[in-house]
Design a protein around this motif. Structure first.
Motif, mmCIF file in Angstrom:
data_model
loop_
_atom_site.group_PDB
_atom_site.id
_atom_site.type_symbol
_atom_site.label_atom_id
_atom_site.label_comp_id
_atom_site.label_asym_id
_atom_site.label_seq_id
_atom_site.Cartn_x
_atom_site.Cartn_y
_atom_site.Cartn_z
ATOM 1 N N VAL A 144 -3.047 3.268 -3.004
ATOM 2 C CA VAL A 144 -3.947 2.586 -2.097
ATOM 3 C C VAL A 144 -3.697 2.462 -0.739
ATOM 4 O O VAL A 144 -2.929 2.034 0.014
ATOM 5 C CB VAL A 144 -3.147 0.835 -2.541
ATOM 6 C CG1 VAL A 144 -3.148 -0.026 -1.616
ATOM 7 C CG2 VAL A 144 -3.276 0.664 -4.318
ATOM 8 N N ILE A 145 -4.962 2.329 -0.218
ATOM 9 C CA ILE A 145 -5.143 2.638 1.829
ATOM 10 C C ILE A 145 -5.753 1.026 2.145
ATOM 11 O O ILE A 145 -6.620 0.930 1.854
ATOM 12 C CB ILE A 145 -6.157 3.750 1.188
ATOM 13 C CG1 ILE A 145 -6.268 4.548 0.470
ATOM 14 C CG2 ILE A 145 -6.095 4.271 2.958
ATOM 15 C CD1 ILE A 145 -4.798 5.940 0.743
ATOM 16 N N LEU A 146 -4.970 1.114 3.652
ATOM 17 C CA LEU A 146 -4.862 0.144 4.267
ATOM 18 C C LEU A 146 -5.611 0.223 4.863
ATOM 19 O O LEU A 146 -4.878 1.288 5.864
ATOM 20 C CB LEU A 146 -3.595 -0.113 4.350
ATOM 21 C CG LEU A 146 -3.180 -1.362 5.987
ATOM 22 C CD1 LEU A 146 -3.337 -2.635 4.879
ATOM 23 C CD2 LEU A 146 -1.928 -1.211 6.391
ATOM 24 N N MET A 147 -6.604 -0.766 5.131
ATOM 25 C CA MET A 147 -7.630 -0.870 5.951
ATOM 26 C C MET A 147 -7.822 -1.872 6.466
ATOM 27 O O MET A 147 -7.837 -2.995 5.919
ATOM 28 C CB MET A 147 -8.769 0.151 6.371
ATOM 29 C CG MET A 147 -8.559 1.266 4.940
ATOM 30 S SD MET A 147 -10.547 2.526 4.981
ATOM 31 C CE MET A 147 -10.604 3.562 5.300
ATOM 32 N N HIS A 148 -8.139 -1.841 7.805
ATOM 33 C CA HIS A 148 -9.116 -3.444 7.793
ATOM 34 C C HIS A 148 -10.457 -3.444 8.529
ATOM 35 O O HIS A 148 -11.039 -2.938 8.463
ATOM 36 C CB HIS A 148 -8.691 -3.905 9.997
ATOM 37 C CG HIS A 148 -6.746 -3.720 9.005
ATOM 38 N ND1 HIS A 148 -5.316 -3.002 8.690
ATOM 39 C CD2 HIS A 148 -5.498 -5.570 9.191
ATOM 40 C CE1 HIS A 148 -4.273 -3.359 8.952
ATOM 41 N NE2 HIS A 148 -4.363 -3.965 8.740
ATOM 42 N N TRP A 154 1.086 -1.664 0.167
ATOM 43 C CA TRP A 154 -0.337 -0.151 0.387
ATOM 44 C C TRP A 154 0.791 1.036 -0.227
ATOM 45 O O TRP A 154 1.884 1.242 0.317
ATOM 46 C CB TRP A 154 -0.724 -0.102 1.741
ATOM 47 C CG TRP A 154 0.039 -0.489 2.570
ATOM 48 C CD1 TRP A 154 0.610 0.830 3.506
ATOM 49 C CD2 TRP A 154 0.369 -1.552 3.032
ATOM 50 N NE1 TRP A 154 1.176 0.128 4.239
ATOM 51 C CE2 TRP A 154 1.143 -0.915 4.155
ATOM 52 C CE3 TRP A 154 -0.595 -3.051 2.696
ATOM 53 C CZ2 TRP A 154 0.779 -1.753 4.639
ATOM 54 C CZ3 TRP A 154 0.200 -3.829 3.805
ATOM 55 C CH2 TRP A 154 1.335 -3.554 4.478
ATOM 56 N N ASP A 155 0.482 2.295 -0.914
ATOM 57 C CA ASP A 155 1.121 3.649 -0.148
ATOM 58 C C ASP A 155 0.251 4.777 0.505
ATOM 59 O O ASP A 155 0.751 5.751 0.852
ATOM 60 C CB ASP A 155 1.521 4.259 -1.502
ATOM 61 C CG ASP A 155 -0.026 4.323 -2.774
ATOM 62 O OD1 ASP A 155 -1.121 4.243 -1.905
ATOM 63 O OD2 ASP A 155 -0.200 4.974 -3.513
ATOM 64 N N GLY A 156 -0.920 4.542 1.120
ATOM 65 C CA GLY A 156 -1.455 5.211 2.064
ATOM 66 C C GLY A 156 -1.984 4.423 3.313
ATOM 67 O O GLY A 156 -2.480 2.928 2.363
#
Ligand SMILES: [Zn+2]
Length: 370
Positions: free
Chosen positions: A297-301, A266-268
């Motif tokens: 590309v945002i990393l979330m869960h 990811w880049d965000g």
């Protein structure tokens, strides 16, 4: 009269005789047809070792570009789509016998895992591209689900007509009813990709074999519950390089790339992985900052403990949409070697060697190959 009677009787006998002859002839003909069809049938079924049970009648018996694919739904980019070939037409001989679906044959002295899971290949990947600067495209990615928080998240995404990407797994607290949520994701236009099955890093990263076993388990599970193949890309638990995979990450990347799979880091970063009590305000701020910094590309869960992420998603989408951003689901065409998404030489070298992966023109130019 007598004569006439006799002639009548004799002609009846002749008819009887002719009928008997016809019956015998028909029987012989039928027998011949059966023998011939068995023979021809045998010839139509490819028997070469390594063929994966192609038995469809419109498969040509000789290996060729049009019949090499083990799965007819997956045609290689290189395979020229042609009208259905007639079995009678002798196919053009190819320069060399190509293995099924452009799938690379294991190299001599290759590790045994190269022969594992012969159906675990991506043979229909389109060429990749990169995004322009300030493209205003956002890919929200949600790791570790599905979970109790998936249905409400899907409701939020639906409300804003936003699409997202789910990197799924089946962790120990997984409940069977979650599986139907993967189907819902797909039905609502989101992408479902593999994030491994167990997510137990020590086991997943014990060896290339363990990684493949675990990956394949999740890959087939997603296919079972959604009715379609998972995405042609994946995400490593913990990211492509982490504290658990130092000894094996290069080999895993090489092997997955050889099979035509790409992966995205990811880049965000929303920052929601740093604990279960990250405040909503922090998640919102991190994400908006990333979006405004042209991260895509945002990393979330989307798992137990990530309620505050869920609570912020609507607000993030609403604000960004008002600023002209679009939320899309990833489709595997974004070149992962672009920008800050990934800087892994192993992947680039393996992808350049692979016939199954076509990197973007941007990358090819950078490598001096265009
Ligand atoms: Zn994860």
């Amino acid at each position: 009269m007598k004569k006439q009677k006799y002639r009548y009787a004799s002609s009846r006998r002749r008819v009887k005789h002719n009928r008997a002859a016809a019956v015998v002839l028909t029987a012989v003909l039928i027998a011949l047809v059966i023998v011939a069809s068995i023979f021809i049938g045998d010839k139509l079924i490819p028997v070469a070792p390594g063929e994966q049970g192609i038995s469809s009648s419109d498969e040509t018996p000789t290996p060729s570009e049009t019949s090499e694919s083990p799965d007819k739904t997956e045609t290689s980019e290189e395979a020229t789509p042609e009208p259905t070939p007639s079995p009678e037409v002798t196919p053009e001989p190819t320069e060399e016998p190509v293995s099924q679906g452009s799938i690379p044959t294991p190299e001599p002295d290759a590790p045994a895992y190269q022969s594992k899971y012969p159906d675990l290949y991506v043979t229909d990947r389109p060429k990749m591209h990169v995004l322009e600067n300030n493209s205003k495209v956002v890919y929200l990615t949600f790791d570790d689900g599905p979970s109790d928080l998936t249905a409400p998240l899907l409701d939020v995404l639906k409300k804003y007509d936003a699409k997202a990407t789910f990197f799924n797994c089946r962790q120990s607290d997984y409940q069977d009813q979650y599986s139907s949520l993967m189907k819902r994701c797909v039905d609502e236009g989101h992408t479902v990709a593999v994030h491994t099955y167990s997510h137990v890093m020590k086991e997943v990263y014990a060896s290339v074999d363990s990684f493949l076993d675990d990956f394949y388990k999740m890959y087939t599970h997603i296919e079972e519950v959604t009715g379609q193949k998972p995405a042609n890309f994946f995400r490593f638990p913990g990211g492509s390089r982490n504290g658990y995979n130092q000894a094996v990450y290069k080999d895993i990347i090489k092997e997955m790339t050889r099979r035509g799979f790409i992966y995205y880091d990811w880049d965000g970063d929303s920052g929601d992985a740093s604990g279960n009590n990250v405040s909503g305000a922090t998640i919102y701020q991190n994400t908006m900052n990333a979006i405004h910094n042209d991260c895509n590309v945002i990393l979330m869960h989307n798992i137990f403990g990530k309620q505050s992420t869920l609570d912020q998603v609507g607000k993030i989408i609403e604000t960004a949409q008002a600023e002209g951003y679009v939320f899309k689901a990833m489709d595997g065409t974004l070149d992962p070697t672009h920008g800050y998404l990934m800087t892994n030489r192993e992947f680039i070298s393996a992808a350049l060697e692979s016939d199954l992966i076509q990197l973007s023109d941007w990358r090819m130019e950078r490598e001096g190959l265009s």
